[in-house]
Design an enzyme around this catalytic site. Structure first.
Site, mmCIF file in Angstrom:
data_model
loop_
_atom_site.group_PDB
_atom_site.id
_atom_site.type_symbol
_atom_site.label_atom_id
_atom_site.label_comp_id
_atom_site.label_asym_id
_atom_site.label_seq_id
_atom_site.Cartn_x
_atom_site.Cartn_y
_atom_site.Cartn_z
ATOM 1 N N SER A 163 17.828 -12.177 7.439
ATOM 2 C CA SER A 163 17.877 -12.794 6.109
ATOM 3 C C SER A 163 18.224 -14.271 6.179
ATOM 4 O O SER A 163 17.871 -15.030 5.282
ATOM 5 C CB SER A 163 18.903 -12.080 5.229
ATOM 6 O OG SER A 163 18.487 -10.773 4.980
ATOM 7 N N GLU A 177 19.074 -13.109 -6.687
ATOM 8 C CA GLU A 177 18.712 -12.188 -5.604
ATOM 9 C C GLU A 177 19.028 -10.731 -5.955
ATOM 10 O O GLU A 177 20.153 -10.401 -6.331
ATOM 11 C CB GLU A 177 19.470 -12.558 -4.315
ATOM 12 C CG GLU A 177 19.020 -11.688 -3.138
ATOM 13 C CD GLU A 177 19.919 -11.816 -1.906
ATOM 14 O OE1 GLU A 177 19.372 -11.736 -0.798
ATOM 15 O OE2 GLU A 177 21.137 -11.966 -2.047
ATOM 16 N N ASP A 187 17.785 -4.385 0.186
ATOM 17 C CA ASP A 187 17.912 -4.450 1.646
ATOM 18 C C ASP A 187 18.935 -3.444 2.184
ATOM 19 O O ASP A 187 18.672 -2.753 3.172
ATOM 20 C CB ASP A 187 18.320 -5.875 2.018
ATOM 21 C CG ASP A 187 18.678 -6.033 3.483
ATOM 22 O OD1 ASP A 187 17.757 -5.944 4.315
ATOM 23 O OD2 ASP A 187 19.861 -6.246 3.793
ATOM 24 N N HIS A 215 18.448 -0.479 4.864
ATOM 25 C CA HIS A 215 19.208 -0.326 6.115
ATOM 26 C C HIS A 215 19.763 1.096 6.250
ATOM 27 O O HIS A 215 19.772 1.674 7.333
ATOM 28 C CB HIS A 215 20.376 -1.315 6.169
ATOM 29 C CG HIS A 215 19.987 -2.691 6.615
ATOM 30 N ND1 HIS A 215 19.556 -2.969 7.893
ATOM 31 C CD2 HIS A 215 19.975 -3.878 5.956
ATOM 32 C CE1 HIS A 215 19.296 -4.270 7.988
ATOM 33 N NE2 HIS A 215 19.529 -4.831 6.831
ATOM 34 N N HIS A 227 11.879 -10.380 3.838
ATOM 35 C CA HIS A 227 11.347 -9.466 4.856
ATOM 36 C C HIS A 227 11.374 -8.067 4.269
ATOM 37 O O HIS A 227 11.962 -7.856 3.203
ATOM 38 C CB HIS A 227 12.214 -9.479 6.130
ATOM 39 C CG HIS A 227 13.656 -9.210 5.808
ATOM 40 N ND1 HIS A 227 14.138 -7.938 5.583
ATOM 41 C CD2 HIS A 227 14.692 -10.052 5.597
ATOM 42 C CE1 HIS A 227 15.405 -8.013 5.270
ATOM 43 N NE2 HIS A 227 15.781 -9.281 5.254
HETATM 44 ZN ZN LIG Z 1 17.179 -9.953 4.070
#
Ligand SMILES: [Zn+2]
Ligand SMILES: *[C@@H]1O[C@H](CO)[C@@H](O)[C@H](O)[C@H]1NC(C)=O
Ligand SMILES: *[C@@H]1O[C@H](CO)[C@@H](O)[C@H](O)[C@H]1NC(C)=O
Ligand SMILES: *[C@@H]1O[C@H](CO)[C@@H](O)[C@H](O)[C@H]1NC(C)=O
Length: 574
Positions: free
Chosen positions: A147, A342, A347, A351, A391
């Site tokens: 990131s 954001e 994310d 994960h 990503h």
């Molecule tokens: Zn990221």
């Protein structure tokens, strides 16, 4: 009076300044694999085979990336230099980042919403209606970005090494669009649902060699960097990085009270809880600059937060607050504002490989995107919204073939509809339960896990004994185990607990100015667009930073994590 529930995972290791180097290196992948049971039984064999298949898929993907690395000789053509024609005069720019959201996350969320809200099969998300193109995400050090390098591509418009916070491969700082915007007279804001010191927000308002330097990032964000004050509005989590180590709830290594410096030296108003957020009246009662830190670290996943709305504001609420406040603050100015929003925890769900948590994160992001589009429609000031991801995370796949079966042409959103808690929260409940019922009989524990958590919160009625046993015997791995139970039943696949190299989508409110980033672009092209739209001089900031930060050298040379991992086929031989 409800006790504050952060940090959520009291029983699991959390980031602090010392641990964070490793934690950051692995980007929240203190997330270990699904435990492979060893007791002999055919069901166990089934699970073991399934795990093997997952690992095999992962290994093939890793190998493919390595081979691609070796064969990557085709040069990428430079982006065409057509000139952007921004509107003349005052303008606002809102840049949204969906951290870790790949194309599959959109299909996941679209189908989920069709099921949960009984919509037509042609129903789409607001994001879908604003699809603009795709972005290539590799960093200078790897085909798979982290990131930090991902956000530096946006903030500076330059490729850099994984872990760099607006620093380039030569270990020199690069000026950011936010810093240049502030210098040019714009108002600036950052809104996130994770720590405000995390990589994405950090890249817009600080410069450090490694993303793990969060104590330093906090200082720079409130104006202690060489450029002084640059951010007018901060809304998010990560309060622990701003409190002195003498205070409960601090995760700083030193005794600096960053909130006090922000208020006394830089004139910030400080809000730190839901009451403080409510007093902002969604932006109608704000005095800028404002530092609003509403969680010790992360704001809980939306799937859990909606049941704790008396403690934590949502992404949409924070975004609306920022839009209203910044619009009001610039109403008599010739310049507008630059705001970065954001959806940070898409994310994290990736994960953990938790699709039930991720789908609600994406829905909240979509809702927030709509709020921004509506704001732009109503605003008298010219403005643009650009949204993209840094990503993909998890290698999400919306189909799953388990060993010994033929492919099944379906996946099951209804499984995610039934799941009403994140696996992060369930793991927290499990650890808490075991700590407060230390002398509980094992059979009672298994019964509680199944009835209260698996059936009660996940809506899973067919849990295997081996799954419940794994949860009871290894609570440290429960987060991944709960997520695996949901994914398996929904027939959702994941190839990694880390990031992947797939291109991500770009969305925009559109207009001629955004033409330059139409189609398939490099992530750095998005960064260049941001500064060009605002017509601000980032190079001048870079020059100033390089002069003022001269002599600061990196703590240790950068080393790619890839090299420290065993050969991907090693596990096959063992
Ligand atoms: Zn990221
Ligand atoms: C707190 O910070 C001070 C330096 O600012 C340091 O000397 C001290 O060891 C720290 N205490 C703890 C418990 O980390
Ligand atoms: C407006 O904000 C101030 C603090 O800045 C607070 O004292 C006041 O109660 C707020 N007003 C409302 C109506 O919430
Ligand atoms: C979760 O909520 C949905 C409605 O939103 C409900 O249909 C489902 O039964 C709930 N699941 C559990 C396990 O409570």
């Amino acid at each position: 009076m409800q006790q504050e529930r952060t940090p959520l995972l009291a029983g699991t290791p959390r980031r602090n300044s010392e641990q964070s180097a490793r934690a950051a290196e692995e980007e929240d992948a203190a997330i270990h694999g699904h435990p492979v049971p060893t007791a002999p039984s055919s069901r166990v064999r089934e699970v073991a085979l399934f795990t093997w298949a997952l690992l095999a898929t992962a290994a093939v993907i890793v190998l493919a990336v390595i081979l691609q690395h070796r064969n990557a000789t085709v040069p990428v053509p430079p982006p065409t230099e057509t000139s952007v024609k921004p509107p003349s005069g005052k303008r606002n720019l809102i840049f949204m980042v969906s951290d870790g959201m790949g194309p599959a996350s959109l299909s996941l969320t679209r189908s989920f919403r069709q099921v949960i809200e009984e919509r037509d099969m042609s129903d789409t998300l607001v994001l879908d209606q604003h699809f603009w193109g795709t972005s290539r995400t590799r960093s200078s050090s790897s085909f798979v970005t982290d990131s930090a390098a991902g956000a530096t591509a946006f903030s500076c418009g330059k490729k850099t090494y994984n872990t760099a916070i607006s620093m380039l491969p030569d270990f020199e700082p690069c000026g950011t669009v936010l810093e240049a915007a502030k210098r040019a007279g714009y108002m600036t804001g950052l809104v996130v649902t994770t720590d405000i010191t995390d990589a994405t927000p950090a890249c817009f308002a600080s410069h450090v060699f490694y993303r793990s330097q969060m104590d330093e990032i906090a200082m720079q964000e409130i104006g202690e960097g060489v450029l002084g004050h640059t951010v007018d509005l901060i809304l998010g989590g990560g309060r622990c990085h701003f409190l002195p180590n003498t205070t409960a709830g601090s995760c700083r290594a030193d005794d600096v009270d960053v909130t006090a410096i922000a208020q006394k030296k830089h004139g910030y108003t400080y809000a730190h809880d839901r009451a403080g957020f409510d007093a902002l009246r969604l932006g109608k009662n704000i005095s800028l600059p404002l530092l609003g830190l509403f969680a010790s670290s992360d704001v809980p996943f939306e799937i859990d937060r909606r049941n704790m709305a008396d403690i934590y504001p949502s992404l949409n609420e924070m975004a609306l607050t920022a839009l209203t406040a910044l619009e009001e603050a610039t109403k008599d100015s010739e310049k507008g504002f630059f705001l970065m929003i954001e959806g940070s925890r898409i994310d994290h769900a990736g994960h953990i490989n938790d699709p039930a948590a991720q789908v609600r994160e994406v829905l909240e992001y979509d809702k927030t995107f709509k709020s921004v589009v509506d704001f732009l429609d109503k605003s008298e000031t010219e403005g643009v919204l650009v949204a993209t991801s840094d990503h993909e995370t998890g290698g999400l796949a919306l189909a799953l073939q388990t060993p010994g079966e033929l492919p099944v042409y379906n996946w099951h959103p209804s499984v995610l509809v039934n799941a009403n808690a994140s696996s992060e929260y369930l793991a927290h409940l499990l650890v808490e339960h075991m700590a407060t019922n230390a002398d509980e009989d094992e059979e009672d524990l298994r019964k509680w896990i199944n009835e209260d958590l698996v059936v009660g919160r996940l809506g899973i009625h067919d849990a295997l004994e081996v799954e419940i046993n794994a949860l009871a015997s290894n609570p440290a791995a429960a987060m991944q185990a709960f997520a695996g139970m949901v994914s398996l039943r929904a027939r959702i696949g994941w190839s990694t607990h880390g990031h992947s190299a797939v291109d991500v989508n770009v969305y925009s409110s559109g207009g001629p100015a955004a033409e330059k980033i139409h189609g398939n672009v490099e992530n750095t092209d998005i960064g260049k667009f941001l500064r060009e739209y605002l017509e601000v001089d980032v190079d001048e900031i870079t020059k100033e930073l390089r002069e003022k930060m001269k002599g600061m050298s990196p703590a240790a040379p950068y080393k790619a994590t890839e090299e420290t991992n065993p050969h991907p086929l090693e596990w096959l031989q063992s």
